[in-house]
Design a protein around this motif. Structure first.
Motif, mmCIF file in Angstrom:
data_model
loop_
_atom_site.group_PDB
_atom_site.id
_atom_site.type_symbol
_atom_site.label_atom_id
_atom_site.label_comp_id
_atom_site.label_asym_id
_atom_site.label_seq_id
_atom_site.Cartn_x
_atom_site.Cartn_y
_atom_site.Cartn_z
ATOM 1 N N GLU A 173 86.343 -9.699 -10.849
ATOM 2 C CA GLU A 173 85.384 -10.171 -11.847
ATOM 3 C C GLU A 173 85.412 -9.296 -13.097
ATOM 4 O O GLU A 173 85.340 -9.806 -14.218
ATOM 5 N N MET A 174 85.521 -7.978 -12.926
ATOM 6 C CA MET A 174 85.586 -7.086 -14.083
ATOM 7 C C MET A 174 86.869 -7.313 -14.880
ATOM 8 O O MET A 174 86.849 -7.319 -16.110
ATOM 9 N N VAL A 175 87.992 -7.504 -14.189
ATOM 10 C CA VAL A 175 89.246 -7.789 -14.879
ATOM 11 C C VAL A 175 89.126 -9.119 -15.625
ATOM 12 O O VAL A 175 89.551 -9.236 -16.778
ATOM 13 N N ALA A 176 88.521 -10.121 -14.989
ATOM 14 C CA ALA A 176 88.344 -11.426 -15.637
ATOM 15 C C ALA A 176 87.494 -11.294 -16.891
ATOM 16 O O ALA A 176 87.799 -11.921 -17.919
ATOM 17 N N ASP A 177 86.432 -10.483 -16.841
ATOM 18 C CA ASP A 177 85.609 -10.257 -18.036
ATOM 19 C C ASP A 177 86.425 -9.645 -19.161
ATOM 20 O O ASP A 177 86.332 -10.065 -20.314
ATOM 21 N N THR B 100 80.368 -16.362 -20.105
ATOM 22 C CA THR B 100 80.712 -16.568 -18.700
ATOM 23 C C THR B 100 79.484 -16.981 -17.894
ATOM 24 O O THR B 100 78.418 -16.390 -18.028
ATOM 25 N N HIS B 101 79.687 -17.995 -17.039
ATOM 26 C CA HIS B 101 78.622 -18.455 -16.138
ATOM 27 C C HIS B 101 78.929 -18.156 -14.676
ATOM 28 O O HIS B 101 78.025 -17.863 -13.904
ATOM 29 N N ALA B 102 80.206 -18.278 -14.286
ATOM 30 C CA ALA B 102 80.543 -18.109 -12.869
ATOM 31 C C ALA B 102 81.986 -17.670 -12.699
ATOM 32 O O ALA B 102 82.829 -17.929 -13.557
ATOM 33 N N TYR B 103 82.225 -17.017 -11.556
ATOM 34 C CA TYR B 103 83.566 -16.595 -11.178
ATOM 35 C C TYR B 103 83.896 -17.229 -9.836
ATOM 36 O O TYR B 103 83.035 -17.321 -8.973
ATOM 37 N N ASP B 104 85.142 -17.637 -9.677
ATOM 38 C CA ASP B 104 85.629 -18.092 -8.376
ATOM 39 C C ASP B 104 86.875 -17.270 -8.064
ATOM 40 O O ASP B 104 87.918 -17.451 -8.693
ATOM 41 N N VAL B 105 86.738 -16.353 -7.102
ATOM 42 C CA VAL B 105 87.851 -15.470 -6.725
ATOM 43 C C VAL B 105 88.269 -15.703 -5.280
ATOM 44 O O VAL B 105 88.932 -14.868 -4.678
ATOM 45 N N LYS B 106 87.884 -16.848 -4.714
ATOM 46 C CA LYS B 106 88.164 -17.129 -3.304
ATOM 47 C C LYS B 106 89.650 -17.359 -3.023
ATOM 48 O O LYS B 106 90.135 -17.041 -1.952
ATOM 49 N N THR B 107 90.366 -17.921 -3.994
ATOM 50 C CA THR B 107 91.789 -18.203 -3.814
ATOM 51 C C THR B 107 92.591 -16.977 -4.227
ATOM 52 O O THR B 107 92.511 -16.551 -5.381
ATOM 53 N N LYS C 42 89.153 -18.001 -11.303
ATOM 54 C CA LYS C 42 88.692 -19.108 -12.141
ATOM 55 C C LYS C 42 87.346 -18.697 -12.740
ATOM 56 O O LYS C 42 86.383 -18.478 -12.013
ATOM 57 N N VAL C 43 87.333 -18.555 -14.056
ATOM 58 C CA VAL C 43 86.118 -18.164 -14.772
ATOM 59 C C VAL C 43 85.584 -19.392 -15.486
ATOM 60 O O VAL C 43 86.300 -20.032 -16.255
ATOM 61 N N ASN D 253 91.638 -20.021 -16.211
ATOM 62 C CA ASN D 253 92.363 -19.786 -14.960
ATOM 63 C C ASN D 253 93.330 -18.629 -15.162
ATOM 64 O O ASN D 253 94.218 -18.698 -16.011
ATOM 65 N N ILE D 254 93.139 -17.591 -14.359
ATOM 66 C CA ILE D 254 93.961 -16.387 -14.453
ATOM 67 C C ILE D 254 94.757 -16.277 -13.162
ATOM 68 O O ILE D 254 94.172 -16.175 -12.079
ATOM 69 N N THR D 255 96.078 -16.340 -13.257
ATOM 70 C CA THR D 255 96.914 -16.141 -12.072
ATOM 71 C C THR D 255 97.406 -14.704 -12.085
ATOM 72 O O THR D 255 97.724 -14.154 -13.135
ATOM 73 N N TYR D 256 97.444 -14.109 -10.893
ATOM 74 C CA TYR D 256 97.749 -12.692 -10.787
ATOM 75 C C TYR D 256 98.386 -12.380 -9.438
ATOM 76 O O TYR D 256 98.416 -13.216 -8.539
ATOM 77 N N PHE D 257 98.859 -11.155 -9.311
ATOM 78 C CA PHE D 257 99.231 -10.596 -8.017
ATOM 79 C C PHE D 257 98.905 -9.111 -8.042
ATOM 80 O O PHE D 257 98.703 -8.521 -9.108
#
Length: 167
Positions: A53-57, A111-118, A123-124, A145-149
């Motif tokens: 979430e912090m990286v997404a912000d 930002t309203h919500a984060y989805d980090v389940k996948t 998904k922010v 949508n942020i794709t990462y590894f």
């Protein structure tokens, strides 16, 4: 003497293996020096939801908070991108910047919500507001949508994509 040396060398190799395995799987809890941030942890190839979430912000701020006179911190973004994904990420970011600057648009993302389940996808969801001068042009729900590894406890950016809700 040769047998003793071989046994000692084998013992050292076994100990080094266990040491490396332990360090790689060790969970490290980090408390950032900011009051607004929460603790997060990194453990080998896994990182906590709060870290994501912090990286997404940080990414959302650097990519979506743009004004004609403000150039985003692209070096920060590129430092998170491995060489095999540099061209795709660089192209997407530079196209966004050119569009904003050519049309004299200022924009901000709330930002309203984060989805980090996948795993591998953040998904922010938030509201993107765009202005030309003082006039609000658009205010709509978007998904970043942020794709990462993660490799060796380090976050690597593979791609970033902004989609309008319902599109």
């Amino acid at each position: 003497f040769r047998m003793v040396t071989l046994v000692m060398a084998f013992t050292i190799l076994v100990l080094v293996y266990f040491l490396v395995a332990k360090v790689d799987n060790q969970r490290v809890v980090v408390m950032p020096p900011f009051i607004t941030l929460k603790e997060f942890w990194v453990s080998g190839e896994n990182i906590s939801d709060r870290y994501l979430e912090m990286v997404a912000d940080g990414l959302a701020y650097n990519v979506l908070h743009i004004a004609p006179e403000r150039k985003p911190n692209t070096e920060f973004l590129y430092s998170l991108t491995p060489s095999e994904h540099q061209n795709a990420v660089r192209g997407a970011i530079e196209n966004q910047i050119k569009f904003i600057q050519n049309n004299s648009i200022s924009q901000v993302f709330y930002t309203h919500a984060y989805d980090v389940k996948t795993k591998g996808l953040i998904k922010v969801t938030g509201v993107l507001k765009q202005y030309v001068g003082d006039k609000k042009m658009e205010s709509s729900l978007h998904h970043l949508n942020i794709t990462y590894f993660v490799k060796g406890g380090r976050f690597w950016l593979k791609g970033i994509d902004l989609k309008k809700d319902g599109v």
